[in-house]
Design a protein around this motif. Structure first.
Motif, PDB file in Angstrom:
ATOM      1  N   GLN A 128      -0.678  -3.391 -13.932  1.00  0.00           N
ATOM      2  CA  GLN A 128      -1.882  -2.631 -13.179  1.00  0.00           C
ATOM      3  C   GLN A 128      -2.531  -3.185 -11.562  1.00  0.00           C
ATOM      4  OE1 GLN A 128      -4.586  -0.770 -15.315  1.00  0.00           O
ATOM      5  NE2 GLN A 128      -4.270   1.540 -13.917  1.00  0.00           N
ATOM      6  N   THR A 129      -2.202  -1.897 -10.612  1.00  0.00           N
ATOM      7  CA  THR A 129      -2.039  -2.222  -9.384  1.00  0.00           C
ATOM      8  C   THR A 129      -3.061  -0.840  -8.831  1.00  0.00           C
ATOM      9  OG1 THR A 129      -2.338  -2.860  -7.416  1.00  0.00           O
ATOM     10  CG2 THR A 129       0.303  -2.035  -8.893  1.00  0.00           C
ATOM     11  N   SER A 130      -1.819  -1.267  -7.494  1.00  0.00           N
ATOM     12  CA  SER A 130      -2.873   0.207  -7.313  1.00  0.00           C
ATOM     13  C   SER A 130      -1.848   0.844  -5.759  1.00  0.00           C
ATOM     14  CB  SER A 130      -4.704   0.411  -6.188  1.00  0.00           C
ATOM     15  OG  SER A 130      -4.701   1.453  -6.524  1.00  0.00           O
ATOM     16  N   ILE A 131      -1.180   1.648  -5.878  1.00  0.00           N
ATOM     17  CA  ILE A 131      -0.556   1.991  -4.384  1.00  0.00           C
ATOM     18  C   ILE A 131      -1.455   2.470  -3.703  1.00  0.00           C
ATOM     19  CG2 ILE A 131       1.809   3.146  -3.835  1.00  0.00           C
ATOM     20  CD1 ILE A 131       2.469   2.706  -6.561  1.00  0.00           C
ATOM     21  N   GLY A 132      -1.642   2.508  -2.366  1.00  0.00           N
ATOM     22  CA  GLY A 132      -1.567   2.846  -0.930  1.00  0.00           C
ATOM     23  C   GLY A 132      -3.464   2.617  -0.892  1.00  0.00           C
ATOM     24  N   PRO A 133      -3.711   2.905   0.133  1.00  0.00           N
ATOM     25  CA  PRO A 133      -5.024   2.510   0.234  1.00  0.00           C
ATOM     26  C   PRO A 133      -6.595   3.305  -0.394  1.00  0.00           C
ATOM     27  CG  PRO A 133      -4.798   3.302   1.753  1.00  0.00           C
ATOM     28  CD  PRO A 133      -3.410   4.042   0.691  1.00  0.00           C
TER      29      PRO A 133
ATOM     30  N   PHE B 211      -5.330 -11.060   5.477  1.00  0.00           N
ATOM     31  CA  PHE B 211      -3.569  -9.885   5.805  1.00  0.00           C
ATOM     32  C   PHE B 211      -4.388  -8.602   5.171  1.00  0.00           C
ATOM     33  CE2 PHE B 211       0.170  -8.506   3.179  1.00  0.00           C
ATOM     34  CZ  PHE B 211       0.986  -9.135   3.665  1.00  0.00           C
ATOM     35  N   THR B 212      -4.440  -8.250   6.914  1.00  0.00           N
ATOM     36  CA  THR B 212      -5.488  -6.993   6.772  1.00  0.00           C
ATOM     37  C   THR B 212      -5.216  -5.957   7.597  1.00  0.00           C
ATOM     38  OG1 THR B 212      -7.058  -7.768   7.940  1.00  0.00           O
ATOM     39  CG2 THR B 212      -7.209  -7.319   5.769  1.00  0.00           C
ATOM     40  N   ASP B 213      -4.826  -4.941   7.812  1.00  0.00           N
ATOM     41  CA  ASP B 213      -4.687  -3.541   8.617  1.00  0.00           C
ATOM     42  C   ASP B 213      -6.263  -3.046   8.871  1.00  0.00           C
ATOM     43  OD1 ASP B 213      -1.688  -4.101   9.938  1.00  0.00           O
ATOM     44  OD2 ASP B 213      -1.177  -2.548   8.892  1.00  0.00           O
ATOM     45  N   LEU B 214      -6.444  -2.729   9.879  1.00  0.00           N
ATOM     46  CA  LEU B 214      -7.429  -1.780  10.470  1.00  0.00           C
ATOM     47  C   LEU B 214      -7.101   0.350   9.952  1.00  0.00           C
ATOM     48  CD1 LEU B 214      -8.848  -3.166  13.608  1.00  0.00           C
ATOM     49  CD2 LEU B 214      -9.958  -3.220  11.074  1.00  0.00           C
ATOM     50  N   MET B 215      -8.258   0.210   8.716  1.00  0.00           N
ATOM     51  CA  MET B 215      -8.199   1.883   8.261  1.00  0.00           C
ATOM     52  C   MET B 215      -9.024   2.550   8.422  1.00  0.00           C
ATOM     53  SD  MET B 215      -7.162   2.010   4.491  1.00  0.00           S
ATOM     54  CE  MET B 215      -8.890   2.293   3.379  1.00  0.00           C
TER      55      MET B 215
ATOM     56  N   PHE C  45      -9.023  -3.151   5.419  1.00  0.00           N
ATOM     57  CA  PHE C  45      -7.745  -2.969   4.394  1.00  0.00           C
ATOM     58  C   PHE C  45      -6.700  -4.571   4.109  1.00  0.00           C
ATOM     59  CE2 PHE C  45      -4.638  -1.330   1.707  1.00  0.00           C
ATOM     60  CZ  PHE C  45      -5.067  -1.181   0.439  1.00  0.00           C
ATOM     61  N   ASN C  46      -6.814  -4.851   2.839  1.00  0.00           N
ATOM     62  CA  ASN C  46      -6.027  -6.038   2.510  1.00  0.00           C
ATOM     63  C   ASN C  46      -5.188  -4.912   1.912  1.00  0.00           C
ATOM     64  OD1 ASN C  46      -4.911  -7.873   1.034  1.00  0.00           O
ATOM     65  ND2 ASN C  46      -6.442  -9.053   2.018  1.00  0.00           N
ATOM     66  N   LEU C  47      -3.299  -6.053   2.361  1.00  0.00           N
ATOM     67  CA  LEU C  47      -2.310  -4.817   2.517  1.00  0.00           C
ATOM     68  C   LEU C  47      -1.264  -5.836   1.117  1.00  0.00           C
ATOM     69  CD1 LEU C  47      -0.936  -5.545   5.882  1.00  0.00           C
ATOM     70  CD2 LEU C  47      -1.997  -3.266   4.671  1.00  0.00           C
ATOM     71  N   MET C  48      -2.069  -6.846   0.378  1.00  0.00           N
ATOM     72  CA  MET C  48      -1.788  -6.855  -0.786  1.00  0.00           C
ATOM     73  C   MET C  48      -1.605  -6.235  -2.316  1.00  0.00           C
ATOM     74  SD  MET C  48      -1.608 -11.413  -0.664  1.00  0.00           S
ATOM     75  CE  MET C  48      -3.483 -11.162  -0.688  1.00  0.00           C
ATOM     76  N   PHE C  49      -0.806  -5.830  -2.820  1.00  0.00           N
ATOM     77  CA  PHE C  49      -1.419  -5.392  -4.428  1.00  0.00           C
ATOM     78  C   PHE C  49      -2.263  -6.844  -5.388  1.00  0.00           C
ATOM     79  CE2 PHE C  49       2.828  -3.148  -2.819  1.00  0.00           C
ATOM     80  CZ  PHE C  49       2.606  -1.970  -2.931  1.00  0.00           C
ATOM     81  N   GLN C  50      -3.387  -5.811  -5.254  1.00  0.00           N
ATOM     82  CA  GLN C  50      -3.945  -6.566  -6.150  1.00  0.00           C
ATOM     83  C   GLN C  50      -3.480  -6.277  -7.975  1.00  0.00           C
ATOM     84  OE1 GLN C  50      -8.320  -7.021  -5.700  1.00  0.00           O
ATOM     85  NE2 GLN C  50      -8.785  -8.826  -7.077  1.00  0.00           N
ATOM     86  N   THR C  51      -3.730  -7.540  -8.888  1.00  0.00           N
ATOM     87  CA  THR C  51      -4.048  -7.156 -10.185  1.00  0.00           C
ATOM     88  C   THR C  51      -4.376  -8.690 -10.952  1.00  0.00           C
ATOM     89  OG1 THR C  51      -2.111  -6.629 -11.875  1.00  0.00           O
ATOM     90  CG2 THR C  51      -2.028  -8.626 -10.550  1.00  0.00           C
TER      91      THR C  51
ATOM     92  N   ALA D 282       8.935  -9.403  -2.348  1.00  0.00           N
ATOM     93  CA  ALA D 282       7.777  -9.920  -1.479  1.00  0.00           C
ATOM     94  C   ALA D 282       7.060  -8.125  -1.533  1.00  0.00           C
ATOM     95  CB  ALA D 282       7.905 -10.174   0.200  1.00  0.00           C
ATOM     96  N   PHE D 283       5.598  -7.852  -1.375  1.00  0.00           N
ATOM     97  CA  PHE D 283       5.320  -6.180  -1.378  1.00  0.00           C
ATOM     98  C   PHE D 283       3.755  -6.834  -0.193  1.00  0.00           C
ATOM     99  CE2 PHE D 283       6.416  -8.275  -5.391  1.00  0.00           C
ATOM    100  CZ  PHE D 283       7.377  -7.088  -5.655  1.00  0.00           C
ATOM    101  N   ARG D 284       4.258  -5.554  -0.530  1.00  0.00           N
ATOM    102  CA  ARG D 284       2.831  -5.164   1.450  1.00  0.00           C
ATOM    103  C   ARG D 284       2.771  -4.035   0.497  1.00  0.00           C
ATOM    104  NH1 ARG D 284       5.579  -8.568   5.976  1.00  0.00           N
ATOM    105  NH2 ARG D 284       5.263 -10.529   4.455  1.00  0.00           N
ATOM    106  N   ASN D 285       1.033  -3.268   0.518  1.00  0.00           N
ATOM    107  CA  ASN D 285       0.751  -1.736  -0.112  1.00  0.00           C
ATOM    108  C   ASN D 285      -0.362  -1.239   1.524  1.00  0.00           C
ATOM    109  OD1 ASN D 285      -0.330   0.180  -1.559  1.00  0.00           O
ATOM    110  ND2 ASN D 285      -2.055  -0.835  -2.725  1.00  0.00           N
ATOM    111  N   GLU D 286       1.319  -0.897   2.464  1.00  0.00           N
ATOM    112  CA  GLU D 286       1.257  -0.346   3.070  1.00  0.00           C
ATOM    113  C   GLU D 286      -0.369   0.735   3.257  1.00  0.00           C
ATOM    114  OE1 GLU D 286       2.207  -1.431   6.641  1.00  0.00           O
ATOM    115  OE2 GLU D 286       3.753  -2.964   5.864  1.00  0.00           O
ATOM    116  N   ILE D 287      -1.067   1.218   4.409  1.00  0.00           N
ATOM    117  CA  ILE D 287      -1.944   1.762   4.763  1.00  0.00           C
ATOM    118  C   ILE D 287      -1.016   3.247   4.542  1.00  0.00           C
ATOM    119  CG2 ILE D 287      -3.744   2.826   5.717  1.00  0.00           C
ATOM    120  CD1 ILE D 287      -4.744   0.574   6.414  1.00  0.00           C
ATOM    121  N   SER D 288      -0.102   3.688   5.192  1.00  0.00           N
ATOM    122  CA  SER D 288       0.278   4.609   5.369  1.00  0.00           C
ATOM    123  C   SER D 288       1.829   3.777   5.967  1.00  0.00           C
ATOM    124  CB  SER D 288      -0.316   6.132   6.307  1.00  0.00           C
ATOM    125  OG  SER D 288      -0.164   5.359   7.341  1.00  0.00           O
TER     126      SER D 288
END
Lengths: 725, 725
Positions: A276-281, B190-194, B271-277, B322-328
């Motif tokens: 499981q993961t979470s999509i978007g912030p 590995f973050t973007d500012l949100m 905000f860390n851009l990795m999809f966590q699981t 590869a995966f990056r959980n972009e903010i928007s």
């Protein structure tokens, strides 16, 4: 005994689909439940012999106590010893039977597996992932030769299925939003039962522990009665059908504890196997790593149907990673947490499952294991595919066509056809919606492994997504001219129903509208004759009284211009990693070195899958030979033949051994500037060809344009002794 | 103006690596900061004209108030109108300048992009993923033709890089345990500012909002002064270097609010851009979906080095998701949450970065944009690669070799060489450890897009994993004979140090041992002359007094048999999805239909990447022609040429248009049973060939064995009019 029940199919893919359908009740499973008669009689003999030993031992004790004559006592002891020897002999036989066919079969399988896996890991076919950080169970890398084999297998898959059948290949993301997997049923049902060590919290798969316990008893404890043995076998056979409660009860009954600590275990509870993961912030859109690639195709059905000119049948295909967060992965490379699937969804009109190319495969014959044979305890047997379809053993031509194509795919890769069988799912294994399902099973050191599932899943998946998304995933058949059809019309009279049932009105209306034609016409007849009728509303769980005024049922004639229907889907689904692992086992053999002092490893890969096709060896380190090697290398590159030059000074025999271990089919040895030798890996035969011809000969044999036999009979032979040292 | 700063490289891949190095201070960025002089003068003129308009309007009002003569007032109004017209004209010019080169450039780019994307989506090159569930931002499927293009691009990549250079390809899982990404720095950095909408909680990327604000002002608000315009441009230029505090301050200063609601915004936070699981059922082993494939290679260095016979240099490669959980996610197909990377890690001795095959690419010439040219506001220019390396513009031969190979790769795919440049990272863009870094940037409707990064990352990655895993990831160079070397030996005397510093002893010992040679020799000299010395221990944050008895410093001669060192890594990293998208834009054009009444879409893909190579059209629906089509189709299949038969009765012109839109290079039209026509997509030229020859002609041109020009001059021509209708 083949431990088939211990091998669950393609990860949880089928297991899950199967679970949806399975009714959790004990049932017979004759194939596995029936104890091999030799084992049963051995257990009986052993238990009789044990009694005889006990009796004789008592007799000896009695004689001693009675201070009988020494000769008499000695004779009794001798008899006792004789009985003990007989008992030991029976034990040995029983041991052989329970641990595998023919003596120390299991031991052989174990050591064979060890030998293969040692070679695979030493030559980097596989590497345990993140090894320098101590690795993660169930995650493996493909190293260079493994990666090359994988990419060859996938290229051939694309050639053999996608291009050959003009399939629509798609490539969808692994990250999948919850809605999709909710509709497919994975969010609710893609689970394994888990137990926890009550003190340390360590997690185990509940069925694994029960399975281990039964197997241990059966294999190590020779003293158990044949009744007890039969019980353990029965438990093994029905394991997949046990509910959490039933599993928990068995674990309690047998006193099974945590294997590492001997602590008590929790009751079993379901653990969802998706990562499981979470999509978007925002944290508001839950997502999962897809457990299969199929859903990406189903949700695209509408676009793909349009792309195909709104015509059926057509197939879509996808190759990609899938993920399953196994509770405790075992069986090495066969049960992993991330793996490559190649899936085909062939969409077809449910009223016409014929296949225009079925005749191309109808004459194939191979090992099939139909449901009936399994239920009656028989073995798989060779059946012509055409016959299997004609007799209805295989449900339809399209399913049969794919079975045939899968057979060709696997055997061309190098899977031994004698260790490949197509096993039909038993009725209780199959999802309720499935029309028929066959697994391509490959025999390996772990037993028979399900590597490809070929299922007629009827309209289930498209239905599920139509319902949840609200987008109709349907096909249309336009009629040449409008057809007059009689349609059943059920018109509940809501006002009357509302008065009669108040809050339950909606349930009654829905139940009325959901009636099948037969039921509705019976109701109509009853209402006409009696004016009222009892009607069971399942969502209310009770009967209600329907009066004539509450519903109008009639048959009306309508003109229809087209038929709108949900296509059936026939799904061949390939566990690529499992196929590759079995291929490694089937390709592996050992042979003595020339001196006979060591065993050398060989993989007999066909050129199609070999990681590289050819090596080029200058016999000795010298400028001229290396120059020739470079010239040949250039021609090989031009011909698209992957190869490697080895200019190390190592003995040519060692260099051959090194590439045999990688399954390289051909080696070109440069031992002059005009001609060279080409050696074939398995026969070790060598021919002499001119430098100019070398690349094209290798290319022809590699591409299957000519056979090695043909080459062998065309070119002069080279005495192997020269080059092998 | 090219909005280069708005285009961050290959997802966060480079951005992250870059952030590690960047010092967060404002600095000049001349290339972008310098305002184009025409724009500046227009803004000045406009502002003067505005003053003139205001003054004249006042004059008119004054005249009216003074009840001046009608003729006088009319003349003043006329003058005012004249000024207004002049002002409008300047505004129009300024508008043209700020929205893109040459008039309505931006508008053109926008509508061009729309046209390409419409065609791409209509023909299912792409499909927004999970569309029937309303999709997920930043996730796209490749539909059938897109998937075919992708698989062709990857096959060519494998051919051009992996096979050509004998690279060691590996295939590692996407699921990665935290330890690995902790070591690589991704977990922490590995973050973007949100920022969040303070009322609704909606998340935005902080820099996006600031960027939008500045661009909006610059492009829409023509009244801002040239000073203000310069300020906004400066902010755009330094955007990537702003700290959270600085970004927050700018957002406050400009009064930027949530775009959808106009609500106030929170302060920016990372905000860390990795999809966590979570791996396994316990919840105790956090994992992430890998943000790049490179780490899988680094952690395998030891095994791969061994596999390569413990020899340098060698390269490992990996293709994977590869995966990056972009903010928007914005920018459609260029900024996605899951994408395919193809990465190469070429390991090399840091003391010898020459490349044996550099001469193969030294003569290539293409657009390069070295650091100096960027700093001095010049443009990219054509530079011979050999010269760039010889002059030290490109740091070393190996880096240069890969730049050349990347150039060949991209242009052979069909990337326009005039819209491809290699831009060197500025000093402040580059990580501190990097020796040099060049991006292959492709110009698209979004501006210049970084599609490939080619970086000399020195020993950074192997060092990091050596340190965290404890497994030395090093190479060895054995000396032909032992070498005598002088080695600095620092021997702290622990007893003395323990007495003096007690609990802090360990910090002092470590600081002493960590001294560089120069510092140690100075200390040695000081101790010898003064008997004691002040020494700063950074882990204690203070000076301590070291006495002569506390440490022995000496230089000793040692014999060394080998050199042990951490290899440098040169990393070409390809964003496959971005390359493909740019390729689509570069390949797309429109041309009028025969009647001239509509615009038809064409993709001019080279055969190498075309989703299918050939279509076969029976001119009219008839048994005989369809038979011929089938014969040709069979030969094409045998030759391995992917193709499709279209037997619909649609006009041949429409069928051509349909396949032109898919970029199919050749169409065979069956208009007799003996000979057929072959049409080339872009020239629309048609030749006549016999049925037997058709497949082999198409194969030869597709495989590049002969050109269309050659074919055109060999075979009889066919009057296009006949077949086009």
């Amino acid at each position: 005994m083949r431990l088939l029940s211990s091998l669950t199919p393609l990860g949880q893919h089928f297991r899950f689909r199967l679970r949806i359908a399975i009714s959790f009740q004990s049932h017979n499973f004759p194939r596995l439940f029936t104890m091999a008669s030799s084992e049963e009689s051995l257990r009986n003999t052993l238990s009789q012999k044990q009694s005889a030993v006990d009796a004789q031992a008592n007799a000896v004790r009695a004689l001693k106590a009675a201070k009988a004559a020494k000769a008499e006592i000695d004779a009794a002891i001798e008899a006792l010893n004789g009985l003990k020897i007989e008992k030991a002999s029976i034990e040995k036989k029983l041991q052989a039977v329970v641990t595998g066919a023919g003596g120390d079969g299991a031991l052989n399988r174990e050591s064979f597996r060890q030998a293969v896996n040692n070679t695979l890991e030493r030559r980097l076919f596989y590497i345990p992932s993140f090894k320098i950080y101590r690795g993660v169970a169930g995650l493996y890398d493909y190293g260079p030769p493994g990666c090359a084999v994988k990419s060859n297998v996938l290229a051939f898959w694309r050639q053999h299925f996608v291009l050959e059948e003009n399939m629509l290949e798609v490539d969808c993301p692994c990250v999948t939003p919850e809605a999709v997997l909710k509709a497919s049923g994975h969010v609710d049902k893609f689970t394994d039962l888990m137990v926890k060590d009550e003190k340390t919290g360590t997690c185990y798969r509940a069925d694994h522990l029960l399975k281990d316990f039964c197997n241990e008893k059966l294999q190590k404890d020779l003293s158990i009665s044949s009744e007890k043995a039969a019980e353990f076998k029965h438990v093994l056979a029905i394991m997949d059908d046990l509910s959490a409660e039933q599993l928990g009860a068995k674990i309690k009954e047998y006193g099974i504890v945590a294997p590492d600590t001997k602590n008590p275990l929790s009751d079993p509870y379901p653990f969802n196997l998706m990562f499981q993961t979470s999509i978007g912030p925002s944290g508001l859109l839950p997502g999962y790593m897809r457990p299969e690639t199929a859903q990406g195709i189903f949700v695209n059905f509408k676009d793909l149907y349009y792309y195909n000119g709104n015509k059926l049948p057509f197939a879509a295909a996808q190759i990609g990673q899938a993920f399953r967060n196994e509770i405790s992965p075992r069986q090495g490379l066969l049960r992993v947490r991330e793996f490559t699937l190649a899936e085909i969804e062939h969409f077809v009109d449910p009223e016409d499952k014929s296949h225009p190319k079925f005749t191309d495969v109808a004459n194939l014959e191979f090992l099939m294991f139909p449901r009936e044979e399994q239920m009656s305890g028989k073995s798989a047997r060779i059946i012509p595919l055409g016959e299997a379809v004609a007799k209805g053993t295989v449900n339809n031509e399209t399913l049969g066509y794919f079975i045939g194509r899968v057979y060709l795919f696997l055997t061309r890769l190098g899977i031994d056809k004698n260790r490949l069988r197509f096993r039909q799912h038993l009725a209780n294994e199959m999802a309720h919606y499935a029309a028929d399902c066959w697994d391509a099973e490959i025999e390996s050191s772990y037993g028979w492994i399900e590597c490809v599932g070929i299922a007629d899943r009827s309209a289930y998946d498209l239905h599920a997504h139509t319902e949840k998304s609200g987008v109709p995933l349907v096909a249309h058949e336009k009629f040449a001219e409008p057809r007059e059809v009689e349609k059943l019309v059920i018109a509940p009279v809501k006002k009357e129903l509302g008065l009669a049932f108040k809050g339950s009105q909606k349930n009654v209306v829905e139940a009325l509208e959901a009636m099948k034609e037969k039921e509705a016409l019976e109701m109509k007849a009853n209402l006409e004759s009696n004016g009222e009728v009892e009607f069971y509303v399942c969502t209310l769980g009770k009967n209600v009284l329907i009066k004539k005024s509450m519903v109008a049922i009639s048959k009306e004639k309508k003109k229809e211009h087209q038929r709108v229907f949900t296509p059936s889907v026939i799904e061949p689904s390939f566990g690529i990693g499992r196929i590759i692992y079995c291929l490694f086992e089937h390709s592996y053999y050992m042979r003595p070195s020339k001196g006979g002092d060591e065993q050398l490893n060989v993989f007999r890969f066909p050129p199609l899958v070999a990681p590289i096709k050819c090596t080029v060896f200058p016999l000795v380190q010298n400028e001229q030979y290396e120059q020739v090697a470079k010239v040949i290398s250039k021609s090989l590159t031009l011909s698209g033949i992957s190869h490697k030059i080895d200019i190390t000074g190592t003995s040519i025999g060692k260099r051959y051994a090194r590439t045999d271990e990688l399954g390289v089919p051909f080696a070109i040895t440069v031992d002059s500037t005009s001609s060279v030798t080409i050696r074939e890996r398995d026969s070790k035969d060598q021919i002499r060809v001119s430098v100019d011809e070398a690349a094209s000969v290798v290319k022809d044999v590699t591409d299957g344009l000519r056979t090695w036999e043909n080459v062998w009979s065309t070119f002069p032979h080279h005495a192997s002794a020269t080059a092998e040292d």
